[in-house]
Design an enzyme around this catalytic site. Sequence first.
Site, PDB file in Angstrom:
ATOM      1  N   GLN A  89      61.052   6.888  28.485  1.00 23.56           N
ATOM      2  CA  GLN A  89      60.304   6.994  27.224  1.00 23.56           C
ATOM      3  C   GLN A  89      59.755   8.415  27.023  1.00 23.56           C
ATOM      4  O   GLN A  89      59.947   9.022  25.966  1.00 23.56           O
ATOM      5  CB  GLN A  89      59.155   5.977  27.236  1.00 23.56           C
ATOM      6  CG  GLN A  89      58.317   6.005  25.992  1.00 23.56           C
ATOM      7  CD  GLN A  89      57.200   4.963  25.967  1.00 23.56           C
ATOM      8  OE1 GLN A  89      56.764   4.595  24.907  1.00 23.56           O
ATOM      9  NE2 GLN A  89      56.740   4.501  27.105  1.00 23.56           N
TER      10      GLN A  89
ATOM     11  N   ALA B 184      59.215   7.027  37.077  1.00 25.13           N
ATOM     12  CA  ALA B 184      58.201   6.158  37.673  1.00 25.13           C
ATOM     13  C   ALA B 184      58.669   4.710  37.617  1.00 25.13           C
ATOM     14  O   ALA B 184      59.565   4.355  36.840  1.00 25.13           O
ATOM     15  CB  ALA B 184      56.869   6.277  36.922  1.00 25.13           C
ATOM     16  N   TYR B 185      58.072   3.909  38.474  1.00 17.88           N
ATOM     17  CA  TYR B 185      58.197   2.445  38.368  1.00 17.88           C
ATOM     18  C   TYR B 185      57.082   2.029  37.424  1.00 17.88           C
ATOM     19  O   TYR B 185      55.898   2.159  37.752  1.00 17.88           O
ATOM     20  CB  TYR B 185      58.014   1.820  39.753  1.00 17.88           C
ATOM     21  CG  TYR B 185      58.221   0.327  39.791  1.00 17.88           C
ATOM     22  CD1 TYR B 185      59.369  -0.216  40.371  1.00 17.88           C
ATOM     23  CD2 TYR B 185      57.278  -0.548  39.261  1.00 17.88           C
ATOM     24  CE1 TYR B 185      59.568  -1.590  40.416  1.00 17.88           C
ATOM     25  CE2 TYR B 185      57.468  -1.918  39.286  1.00 17.88           C
ATOM     26  CZ  TYR B 185      58.617  -2.429  39.873  1.00 17.88           C
ATOM     27  OH  TYR B 185      58.814  -3.798  39.910  1.00 17.88           O
TER      28      TYR B 185
ATOM     29  N   THR C 297      48.289   7.908  35.365  1.00 19.10           N
ATOM     30  CA  THR C 297      47.899   6.832  34.447  1.00 19.10           C
ATOM     31  C   THR C 297      46.416   6.470  34.488  1.00 19.10           C
ATOM     32  O   THR C 297      45.755   6.656  35.526  1.00 19.10           O
ATOM     33  CB  THR C 297      48.736   5.578  34.801  1.00 19.10           C
ATOM     34  OG1 THR C 297      48.246   4.459  34.078  1.00 19.10           O
ATOM     35  CG2 THR C 297      48.649   5.244  36.281  1.00 19.10           C
TER      36      THR C 297
ATOM     37  N   TYR D 238      50.655  -1.452  40.589  1.00 16.48           N
ATOM     38  CA  TYR D 238      51.147  -0.280  39.849  1.00 16.48           C
ATOM     39  C   TYR D 238      50.131   0.868  39.930  1.00 16.48           C
ATOM     40  O   TYR D 238      50.477   1.995  40.312  1.00 16.48           O
ATOM     41  CB  TYR D 238      51.423  -0.660  38.393  1.00 16.48           C
ATOM     42  CG  TYR D 238      51.612   0.515  37.463  1.00 16.48           C
ATOM     43  CD1 TYR D 238      52.772   1.287  37.494  1.00 16.48           C
ATOM     44  CD2 TYR D 238      50.614   0.863  36.540  1.00 16.48           C
ATOM     45  CE1 TYR D 238      52.935   2.372  36.640  1.00 16.48           C
ATOM     46  CE2 TYR D 238      50.773   1.940  35.681  1.00 16.48           C
ATOM     47  CZ  TYR D 238      51.928   2.691  35.740  1.00 16.48           C
ATOM     48  OH  TYR D 238      52.075   3.774  34.891  1.00 16.48           O
TER      49      TYR D 238
HETATM   50  N1  LIG Z   1      54.352   3.536  29.581  1.00 18.86           N
HETATM   51  C1  LIG Z   1      53.030   3.657  29.560  1.00 18.86           C
HETATM   52  O1  LIG Z   1      52.332   3.015  28.772  1.00 18.86           O
HETATM   53  C2  LIG Z   1      52.357   4.612  30.507  1.00 18.86           C
HETATM   54  C3  LIG Z   1      50.959   4.688  30.499  1.00 18.86           C
HETATM   55  C4  LIG Z   1      50.333   5.606  31.342  1.00 18.86           C
HETATM   56  C5  LIG Z   1      51.093   6.420  32.166  1.00 18.86           C
HETATM   57  N2  LIG Z   1      52.448   6.302  32.165  1.00 18.86           N
HETATM   58  C6  LIG Z   1      53.213   7.166  33.059  1.00 18.86           C
HETATM   59  O2  LIG Z   1      54.033   7.998  32.241  1.00 18.86           O
HETATM   60  C7  LIG Z   1      55.211   8.350  32.958  1.00 18.86           C
HETATM   61  C8  LIG Z   1      56.427   8.097  32.082  1.00 18.86           C
HETATM   62  O3  LIG Z   1      56.462   6.717  31.756  1.00 18.86           O
HETATM   63  P1  LIG Z   1      57.545   6.115  30.761  1.00 18.86           P
HETATM   64  O4  LIG Z   1      56.860   5.127  29.910  1.00 18.86           O
HETATM   65  O5  LIG Z   1      58.325   7.220  30.160  1.00 18.86           O
HETATM   66  O6  LIG Z   1      58.463   5.333  31.805  1.00 18.86           O
HETATM   67  P2  LIG Z   1      59.912   4.689  31.609  1.00 18.86           P
HETATM   68  O7  LIG Z   1      60.317   4.689  30.185  1.00 18.86           O
HETATM   69  O8  LIG Z   1      59.878   3.400  32.365  1.00 18.86           O
HETATM   70  O9  LIG Z   1      60.852   5.716  32.348  1.00 18.86           O
HETATM   71  C9  LIG Z   1      60.824   5.855  33.731  1.00 18.86           C
HETATM   72  C10 LIG Z   1      62.120   6.489  34.142  1.00 18.86           C
HETATM   73  O10 LIG Z   1      62.121   6.562  35.582  1.00 18.86           O
HETATM   74  C11 LIG Z   1      63.466   6.585  35.936  1.00 18.86           C
HETATM   75  N3  LIG Z   1      63.693   6.224  37.343  1.00 18.86           N
HETATM   76  C12 LIG Z   1      63.624   5.003  37.920  1.00 18.86           C
HETATM   77  N4  LIG Z   1      63.914   5.110  39.235  1.00 18.86           N
HETATM   78  C13 LIG Z   1      64.202   6.415  39.463  1.00 18.86           C
HETATM   79  C14 LIG Z   1      64.587   7.159  40.609  1.00 18.86           C
HETATM   80  N5  LIG Z   1      64.722   6.583  41.824  1.00 18.86           N
HETATM   81  N6  LIG Z   1      64.808   8.488  40.476  1.00 18.86           N
HETATM   82  C15 LIG Z   1      64.686   9.088  39.274  1.00 18.86           C
HETATM   83  N7  LIG Z   1      64.325   8.442  38.153  1.00 18.86           N
HETATM   84  C16 LIG Z   1      64.068   7.129  38.253  1.00 18.86           C
HETATM   85  C17 LIG Z   1      64.157   5.601  35.036  1.00 18.86           C
HETATM   86  O11 LIG Z   1      65.445   6.125  34.864  1.00 18.86           O
HETATM   87  P3  LIG Z   1      66.772   5.253  34.771  1.00 18.86           P
HETATM   88  O12 LIG Z   1      66.555   4.394  33.557  1.00 18.86           O
HETATM   89  O13 LIG Z   1      67.813   6.297  34.641  1.00 18.86           O
HETATM   90  O14 LIG Z   1      66.841   4.428  36.031  1.00 18.86           O
HETATM   91  C18 LIG Z   1      63.350   5.674  33.749  1.00 18.86           C
HETATM   92  O15 LIG Z   1      64.058   6.362  32.744  1.00 18.86           O
HETATM   93  C19 LIG Z   1      55.175   7.547  34.252  1.00 18.86           C
HETATM   94  O16 LIG Z   1      54.678   8.359  35.274  1.00 18.86           O
HETATM   95  C20 LIG Z   1      54.179   6.440  33.967  1.00 18.86           C
HETATM   96  O17 LIG Z   1      53.552   5.988  35.141  1.00 18.86           O
HETATM   97  C21 LIG Z   1      53.112   5.431  31.331  1.00 18.86           C
END
Ligand SMILES: NC(=O)c1ccc[n+]([C@@H]2O[C@H](COP(=O)([O-])OP(=O)(O)OC[C@H]3O[C@@H](n4cnc5c(N)ncnc54)[C@H](OP(=O)(O)O)[C@@H]3O)[C@@H](O)[C@H]2O)c1
Length: 295
Positions: free
Chosen positions: A13, A61-62, A102, A126
């Site tokens: 994302q 991230a997971y 986060t 998480y």
């Molecule tokens: N989403 C929220 O509301 C939220 C809120 C606060 C903070 N955050 C933080 O913001 C950051 C970005 O979040 P997001 O929402 O963009 O997450 P996301 O859409 O779930 O994307 C996470 C990415 O991590 C990749 N990934 C998984 N396993 C991997 C590995 N072993 N090596 C390399 N890449 C890997 C996945 O890639 P593939 O699909 O290619 O496997 C996925 O594209 C994270 O650190 C999250 O903790 C998110």
Amino acid sequence: MSKSILIAGGHGQVGSEFAALSTDQLRCVNLGSSELDICDESSLQSALDTHRPDALINAAAYTAVDKAETDSDAAYALNSDGAKQLALACSARNIPLLHISTDYVFNGKKNGAYLEDDPTDPQGVYGASKLAGEHAIQHCCSKHIILRVSWVFGQYGNNFVKTMLRLAAERDELGVVADQYGAPTSARCIARTLLMLAERCIERTEFPWGLYHLPSHPATNWHEFANEIFAQAKDIGLVQKIPIVNAITSSDYPTPAARPANSLMGSAKAIAEISACNWQEELTEVLLALKDQAR
Ligand SMILES: NC(=O)c1ccc[n+]([C@@H]2O[C@H](COP(=O)([O-])OP(=O)(O)OC[C@H]3O[C@@H](n4cnc5c(N)ncnc54)[C@H](OP(=O)(O)O)[C@@H]3O)[C@@H](O)[C@H]2O)c1
């Protein structure tokens, strides 16, 4: 001279947002997990050898908050061990690591916005795994920036905005939690902020490394956010009808992982590259982008 930044998790994302922000001077190289697996040492070294970046941004991230409760090994493997591998590799190559964390590192019981020095107390796997990742980076890589963000939404990946738009098409009435407070943050604003930080930390040897919060305003709750999504989506013709949105409590909508009641992020640190995002304006941009995609 042109600089390059490697984006781990480049198809997620937040990670996907960097492609549109890439310039000739500051080139973003987005890699997905099949090209750069942060849990696999040889994949990581090979990506760094191939691209020889001037900085690395970790958007991998997971992020499956509820699933993490029963899948903690996988959550820790990525959010803690993977972050540590990146930190060690960046430190060995003397390049800055910029990492996203986060609001879930907090318990949500504070009255008022969370500041960088507030005590952490994650309520689920998480949040605990993300906090362990922060600690690993702080320990292993002196040239680091950790940017804590909350309630991420954007045009890519899965998020609350897309869920609400889907539900608007499926239902006439829905319940949305009104007792969790915070502020949504657009993935674009996070990416833009990280790129400005990366540019500055590549250029300057003296940099205030460390942990930062990215505030967003105005403060709201999920119920109000849903209402704003529907109002704006109707205005631009992305939805035909607005469902009735009932305010419910967290206890009406139990989830495996507890959510912080207060996720509002403030900052006690003044740095030119970090200015608060405005989620209402960014929501308009995201909805317009989604409308374009739907054409
Ligand atoms: N989403 C929220 O509301 C939220 C809120 C606060 C903070 N955050 C933080 O913001 C950051 C970005 O979040 P997001 O929402 O963009 O997450 P996301 O859409 O779930 O994307 C996470 C990415 O991590 C990749 N990934 C998984 N396993 C991997 C590995 N072993 N090596 C390399 N890449 C890997 C996945 O890639 P593939 O699909 O290619 O496997 C996925 O594209 C994270 O650190 C999250 O903790 C998110």
